[in-house]
Design an enzyme around this catalytic site. Structure first.
Site, PDB file in Angstrom:
ATOM      1  N   GLU A  91     -10.489  23.543 -12.415  1.00 47.02           N
ATOM      2  CA  GLU A  91     -11.289  23.259 -11.226  1.00 47.02           C
ATOM      3  C   GLU A  91     -10.411  23.063  -9.997  1.00 47.02           C
ATOM      4  OE1 GLU A  91     -14.865  21.248 -13.804  1.00 47.02           O
ATOM      5  OE2 GLU A  91     -13.691  19.890 -12.578  1.00 47.02           O
ATOM      6  N   CYS A 104      -7.607  20.556  -3.176  1.00 42.48           N
ATOM      7  CA  CYS A 104      -6.973  19.905  -4.330  1.00 42.48           C
ATOM      8  C   CYS A 104      -6.842  20.964  -5.425  1.00 42.48           C
ATOM      9  CB  CYS A 104      -7.876  18.738  -4.744  1.00 42.48           C
ATOM     10  SG  CYS A 104      -7.242  17.823  -6.129  1.00 42.48           S
ATOM     11  N   CYS A 111      -3.958  18.508 -19.657  1.00 38.78           N
ATOM     12  CA  CYS A 111      -2.672  17.853 -19.370  1.00 38.78           C
ATOM     13  C   CYS A 111      -2.199  17.198 -20.659  1.00 38.78           C
ATOM     14  CB  CYS A 111      -2.837  16.804 -18.274  1.00 38.78           C
ATOM     15  SG  CYS A 111      -1.267  16.006 -17.829  1.00 38.78           S
ATOM     16  N   CYS A 115      -2.603   9.990 -19.715  1.00 38.20           N
ATOM     17  CA  CYS A 115      -2.781   8.699 -19.031  1.00 38.20           C
ATOM     18  C   CYS A 115      -4.175   8.177 -19.405  1.00 38.20           C
ATOM     19  CB  CYS A 115      -2.667   8.867 -17.518  1.00 38.20           C
ATOM     20  SG  CYS A 115      -1.082   9.557 -17.021  1.00 38.20           S
ATOM     21  N   CYS A 118      -7.514   8.881 -17.156  1.00 36.62           N
ATOM     22  CA  CYS A 118      -7.705  10.198 -16.531  1.00 36.62           C
ATOM     23  C   CYS A 118      -8.502  11.136 -17.436  1.00 36.62           C
ATOM     24  CB  CYS A 118      -6.330  10.806 -16.233  1.00 36.62           C
ATOM     25  SG  CYS A 118      -6.410  12.498 -15.640  1.00 36.62           S
ATOM     26  N   CYS A 340     -11.083  12.129  -7.791  1.00 39.26           N
ATOM     27  CA  CYS A 340      -9.773  12.045  -8.469  1.00 39.26           C
ATOM     28  C   CYS A 340      -9.952  11.654  -9.926  1.00 39.26           C
ATOM     29  CB  CYS A 340      -8.912  10.944  -7.864  1.00 39.26           C
ATOM     30  SG  CYS A 340      -8.397  11.280  -6.233  1.00 39.26           S
TER      31      CYS A 340
HETATM   32  N1  SAH Z   1      -0.753  14.844 -12.779  1.00 33.82           N
HETATM   33  C1  SAH Z   1      -0.556  14.470 -11.448  1.00 33.82           C
HETATM   34  C2  SAH Z   1      -1.600  15.014 -10.487  1.00 33.82           C
HETATM   35  C3  SAH Z   1      -3.058  15.004 -10.911  1.00 33.82           C
HETATM   36  S1  SAH Z   1      -3.939  13.513 -10.915  1.00 33.82           S
HETATM   37  C4  SAH Z   1      -0.450  12.977 -11.317  1.00 33.82           C
HETATM   38  O1  SAH Z   1      -0.745  12.288 -12.276  1.00 33.82           O
HETATM   39  O2  SAH Z   1      -0.006  12.517 -10.259  1.00 33.82           O
HETATM   40  C5  SAH Z   1      -4.180  13.075  -9.208  1.00 33.82           C
HETATM   41  C6  SAH Z   1      -4.277  11.565  -8.983  1.00 33.82           C
HETATM   42  O3  SAH Z   1      -5.518  11.027  -9.498  1.00 33.82           O
HETATM   43  C7  SAH Z   1      -3.175  10.800  -9.702  1.00 33.82           C
HETATM   44  O4  SAH Z   1      -2.645   9.783  -8.894  1.00 33.82           O
HETATM   45  C8  SAH Z   1      -3.931  10.214 -10.868  1.00 33.82           C
HETATM   46  O5  SAH Z   1      -3.276   9.133 -11.421  1.00 33.82           O
HETATM   47  C9  SAH Z   1      -5.257   9.865 -10.250  1.00 33.82           C
HETATM   48  N2  SAH Z   1      -6.315   9.618 -11.232  1.00 33.82           N
HETATM   49  C10 SAH Z   1      -6.403  10.094 -12.483  1.00 33.82           C
HETATM   50  N3  SAH Z   1      -7.541   9.650 -13.080  1.00 33.82           N
HETATM   51  C11 SAH Z   1      -8.175   8.878 -12.181  1.00 33.82           C
HETATM   52  C12 SAH Z   1      -9.414   8.169 -12.186  1.00 33.82           C
HETATM   53  N4  SAH Z   1     -10.228   8.192 -13.239  1.00 33.82           N
HETATM   54  N5  SAH Z   1      -9.766   7.487 -11.082  1.00 33.82           N
HETATM   55  C13 SAH Z   1      -8.976   7.501  -9.981  1.00 33.82           C
HETATM   56  N6  SAH Z   1      -7.804   8.171  -9.910  1.00 33.82           N
HETATM   57  C14 SAH Z   1      -7.408   8.861 -10.998  1.00 33.82           C
HETATM   58 FE1  SF4 Z   2      -2.008  14.245 -16.506  1.00 36.30          FE
HETATM   59 FE2  SF4 Z   2      -4.100  12.898 -15.586  1.00 36.30          FE
HETATM   60 FE3  SF4 Z   2      -1.822  11.625 -16.152  1.00 36.30          FE
HETATM   61 FE4  SF4 Z   2      -1.939  13.253 -13.995  1.00 36.30          FE
HETATM   62  S1  SF4 Z   2      -3.090  11.348 -14.295  1.00 36.30           S
HETATM   63  S2  SF4 Z   2      -0.307  13.148 -15.571  1.00 36.30           S
HETATM   64  S3  SF4 Z   2      -3.343  14.824 -14.788  1.00 36.30           S
HETATM   65  S4  SF4 Z   2      -3.127  12.682 -17.637  1.00 36.30           S
END
Ligand code: SAH
Ligand code: SF4
Length: 401
Positions: A91, A104, A111, A115, A118, A340
């Site tokens: 997306e 974006c 991934c 985390c 996420c 995000c």
């Molecule tokens: N993998 C990269 C970029 C993609 S995520 C990274 O982790 O930086 C983009 C941003 O959204 C990151 O800062 C991530 O930590 C944040 N993010 C992920 N899941 C989220 C959620 N459920 N609510 C708010 N921010 C989130």
């Molecule tokens: Fe991967 Fe989501 Fe962690 Fe970014 S925040 S590194 S997209 S698992």
């Protein structure tokens, strides 16, 4: 497979024309046709000789990613689902702000870094996107939003690598795609307006300066290693001190004065306490930076919650009083699952993470039926009372918070 010209950086395009015995300005012409005029058919590139077009026809292809769905949000944002070579769907999202806006962009289908907060991480990893699939998202957005008519005032003013995936786990294609975004022969965006967001792949951050001078955002999300390792497994490999060192090194390599953005997703009861804010201020004392607080965006597989506005306000004030510039990201496009951390597309998980989550859920349901349908805290209490050890980043987090 024929190379896709949409994904060739300036150097690679020049190398191709060199191989063909052509002058370097041909590379410039073709890049401008593709990225600035939106032309994907060699026959329409009228200032290229027929003979050369014929040669290219045999050797290369020019193909934009395939859009399979698009969703407009009530707030003016827009999400597109695109199909990539592996068959996965990823997306990209456009978020307008006044007359300008931010695109974006995704770098991977899924991934691998898992985390705990996420949605992309929960689905595991399927494949890395190619340069053409990454830069192609900018091409598509230009086609959909601005058109290729040389509009003086373009709406896509910023690109952030904050879609699906960890950009630095797909290093070289991301570096080439970013170079196209900033190339005057292609999209010509300023280096201040193209941002790579990383969860902290330290060796890759250290390599970045040899490839790019794009802006950097770092997903920190916790002020100490203990908490960060619980919500971001990558921290066990690359702890905070190493991460901050690598970020300082990259920033020092830039010729202009710029600071990184520290992203901090604020999660209720996990990392949102005043003490966390004070600890964060102390941790970042020696790193000039801006802090971006992202209120957690909920999704169905997660028990985490978003803190109240007043908790986020207090957190922000503590950091501001410590001298930091702090922004709070407004939640956009969550009606279309495009805020995000909510991006999921359609990814066949090759890391088997989805399978593991499903198996664990089933096992828990059999063994501890009352576990399900409970809040995080209640789940933790049930786990504690049954003597079960925590089995996931989520559970560990709940037990430890
Ligand atoms: N993998 C990269 C970029 C993609 S995520 C990274 O982790 O930086 C983009 C941003 O959204 C990151 O800062 C991530 O930590 C944040 N993010 C992920 N899941 C989220 C959620 N459920 N609510 C708010 N921010 C989130
Ligand atoms: Fe991967 Fe989501 Fe962690 Fe970014 S925040 S590194 S997209 S698992």
């Amino acid at each position: 497979m024929k190379p896709n010209l949409l994904g060739l950086s300036r150097d690679k395009m020049k190398a191709l024309f060199f191989e063909l015995g052509e002058k370097p300005f041909r590379a410039q012409q073709v890049m401008q046709w593709i990225h600035q005029r939106g032309v994907l058919d060699l026959n329409d590139m009228t200032d290229i000789s027929k003979v050369l077009r014929g040669k290219l026809e045999q050797l290369v292809e020019i193909k934009a990613p395939n859009v399979v769905a698009d969703y407009p949000s009530e707030d003016g944002s827009h999400k597109w689902v695109i199909e990539v070579a592996s068959g996965s769907r990823v997306e990209m999202v456009f978020i307008p702000e006044g007359s300008r806006g931010t695109l974006c962009v995704s770098s991977q289908a899924g991934c691998s870094l898992d985390c705990g907060f996420c949605a992309t991480g929960k689905q595991g990893w399927n494949s890395n996107l190619t340069v053409a699939e990454i830069a192609g998202q900018v091409w598509l957005a230009r086609a959909q939003i601005d058109g290729f008519n040389g509009a003086a005032q373009r709406r896509i003013s910023n690109v952030v690598m904050m879609g699906m995936g960890e950009p630095l786990m797909n290093f070289e294609p991301v570096m080439d795609a970013v170079s196209l975004m900033m190339d005057d022969w292609a999209y010509g965006l300023s280096k201040r307006k193209v941002t790579i967001s990383t969860s902290g792949v330290v060796p890759a951050i250290r390599r970045m300066k040899e490839y790019t001078d794009a802006s950097l955002a770092v997903s920190l999300h916790a002020p100490n290693d203990e908490l960060r390792s619980r919500i971001m497994p990558i921290n066990k490999k690359y702890p905070i001190a190493d991460l901050i060192d690598a970020v300082k090194e990259y920033m020092a390599s830039l010729k202009d004065k710029r600071v990184p953005v520290i992203e901090y997703t604020v999660i209720k009861g996990v990392n949102d306490h005043r003490q966390h804010a004070r600890e964060l201020a102390e941790l970042l004392r020696t790193l000039p930076c801006k802090i971006n607080l992202i209120p957690f965006n909920p999704f169905s597989l997660s028990d985490y919650r978003r803190p109240s506005d007043s908790v986020i306000r207090n957190f922000r004030v503590i950091l501001q009083r410590a001298g930091f510039t702090v922004t709070v990201r407004t939640t956009r496009a969550d009606d279309i699952g495009a805020a995000c951390g909510q991006l999921v597309g359609d990814v066949e998980d090759l890391t088997r993470r989805q399978e593991r989550y499903a198996r664990r859920a089933e096992a828990m349901q059999n063994e501890v039926p009352e576990y399900y349908g409970q809040s995080g805290i209640e789940r933790a209490q049930i786990l504690a009372s049954t003597g079960k050890a925590a089995t996931s980043a989520d559970d560990t987090l709940v037990l430890g918070s």
